[in-house]
Design a protein around this motif. Structure first.
Motif, PDB file in Angstrom:
ATOM      1  N   LEU A  49       0.823  -1.201   0.000  1.00 10.03           N
ATOM      2  CA  LEU A  49       0.000   0.000   0.000  1.00 10.03           C
ATOM      3  C   LEU A  49       0.863   1.259   0.000  1.00 10.03           C
ATOM      4  N   ILE A  50       1.810   1.326   0.897  1.00 11.00           N
ATOM      5  CA  ILE A  50       2.644   2.524   1.007  1.00 11.00           C
ATOM      6  C   ILE A  50       3.476   2.723  -0.262  1.00 11.00           C
ATOM      7  N   SER A  51       4.005   1.647  -0.819  1.00  5.95           N
ATOM      8  CA  SER A  51       4.776   1.752  -2.054  1.00  5.95           C
ATOM      9  C   SER A  51       3.900   2.239  -3.199  1.00  5.95           C
ATOM     10  N   ASP A  52       2.695   1.704  -3.294  1.00  9.91           N
ATOM     11  CA  ASP A  52       1.782   2.117  -4.362  1.00  9.91           C
ATOM     12  C   ASP A  52       1.475   3.609  -4.261  1.00  9.91           C
ATOM     13  N   VAL A  53       1.136   4.062  -3.078  1.00 15.56           N
ATOM     14  CA  VAL A  53       0.783   5.470  -2.886  1.00 15.56           C
ATOM     15  C   VAL A  53       1.979   6.377  -3.170  1.00 15.56           C
ATOM     16  N   ALA A  54       3.152   5.962  -2.740  1.00 16.28           N
ATOM     17  CA  ALA A  54       4.350   6.784  -2.923  1.00 16.28           C
ATOM     18  C   ALA A  54       4.726   6.966  -4.392  1.00 16.28           C
ATOM     19  N   HIS A  55       4.318   6.037  -5.243  1.00 15.19           N
ATOM     20  CA  HIS A  55       4.687   6.104  -6.655  1.00 15.19           C
ATOM     21  C   HIS A  55       3.588   6.683  -7.544  1.00 15.19           C
ATOM     22  N   ARG A  56       2.546   7.187  -6.956  1.00 15.38           N
ATOM     23  CA  ARG A  56       1.463   7.797  -7.744  1.00 15.38           C
ATOM     24  C   ARG A  56       1.739   9.270  -7.986  1.00 15.38           C
ATOM     25  N   LYS A  57       1.110   9.797  -9.024  1.00 12.80           N
ATOM     26  CA  LYS A  57       1.234  11.218  -9.332  1.00 12.80           C
ATOM     27  C   LYS A  57       0.600  12.030  -8.220  1.00 12.80           C
ATOM     28  N   ARG A  58       1.192  13.154  -7.908  1.00 11.46           N
ATOM     29  CA  ARG A  58       0.672  14.043  -6.869  1.00 11.46           C
ATOM     30  C   ARG A  58      -0.502  14.836  -7.417  1.00 11.46           C
ATOM     31  N   LEU A  59      -1.484  15.079  -6.577  1.00  8.50           N
ATOM     32  CA  LEU A  59      -2.663  15.838  -6.963  1.00  8.50           C
ATOM     33  C   LEU A  59      -2.599  17.253  -6.408  1.00  8.50           C
TER      34      LEU A  59
END
Length: 149
Positions: A49-59
């Motif tokens: 979960l943390i890895s997925d969120v960290a690699h997403r584009k910032r909003l």
């Protein structure tokens, strides 16, 4: 009594908030934030979960706000969904033309076996999870492939 699933959802929400805060601090001031998270869902699930969120584009704040505006409606549509196909049909009928809905596998950000739905809202993604009788959602940026899941 707090169930294991409720603890997982709480920890997931806390992790996402901390990662978002860290990204905001890093982008705004040039400083970095290091975060430690305790998780009852298992180390592999928390890391995923943390890895997925960290690699997403910032909003942007506006994109996040737009996603939050739709989040409760989308989460409400999860209630009573028995299968991914049924939920996909419901989301399309509600005006969300391109949802991704599936049973969460070992590589997904929701608990394995739950129903996970990802709905694009502009640049944002509302990711909603139906695990047993509980629903939760989060607003995230798109992943590195430009998709919500």
């Amino acid at each position: 009594m707090v169930t294991k699933k409720r603890r997982w959802m709480f920890v997931a929400a806390a992790a996402i908030a901390l990662v978002a805060l860290g990204a905001t601090i890093a982008q705004g001031t040039g400083t970095h934030l290091s975060v430690s998270v305790s998780c009852d869902a298992g180390e592999a699930s928390c890391r995923r979960l943390i890895s997925d969120v960290a690699h997403r584009k910032r909003l942007s704040a506006a994109e996040t706000s737009r996603g939050n505006d739709e989040s409760s409606r989308i989460t409400g549509l999860l209630s009573g969904a028995k299968a991914p196909g049924e939920l996909r049909t419901t989301l399309i009928a509600a005006g969300y033309p391109d949802p991704t809905v599936r049973t969460a596998g070992d590589d997904d950000i929701g608990p394995t076996g739950s129903i996970i739905a990802a709905v694009p809202i502009g640049a944002a993604c509302v990711v909603a999870i139906q695990a047993a009788d509980e629903q939760s959602s989060m607003v995230l940026g798109q992943n590195s492939a430009g998709a919500c899941l």
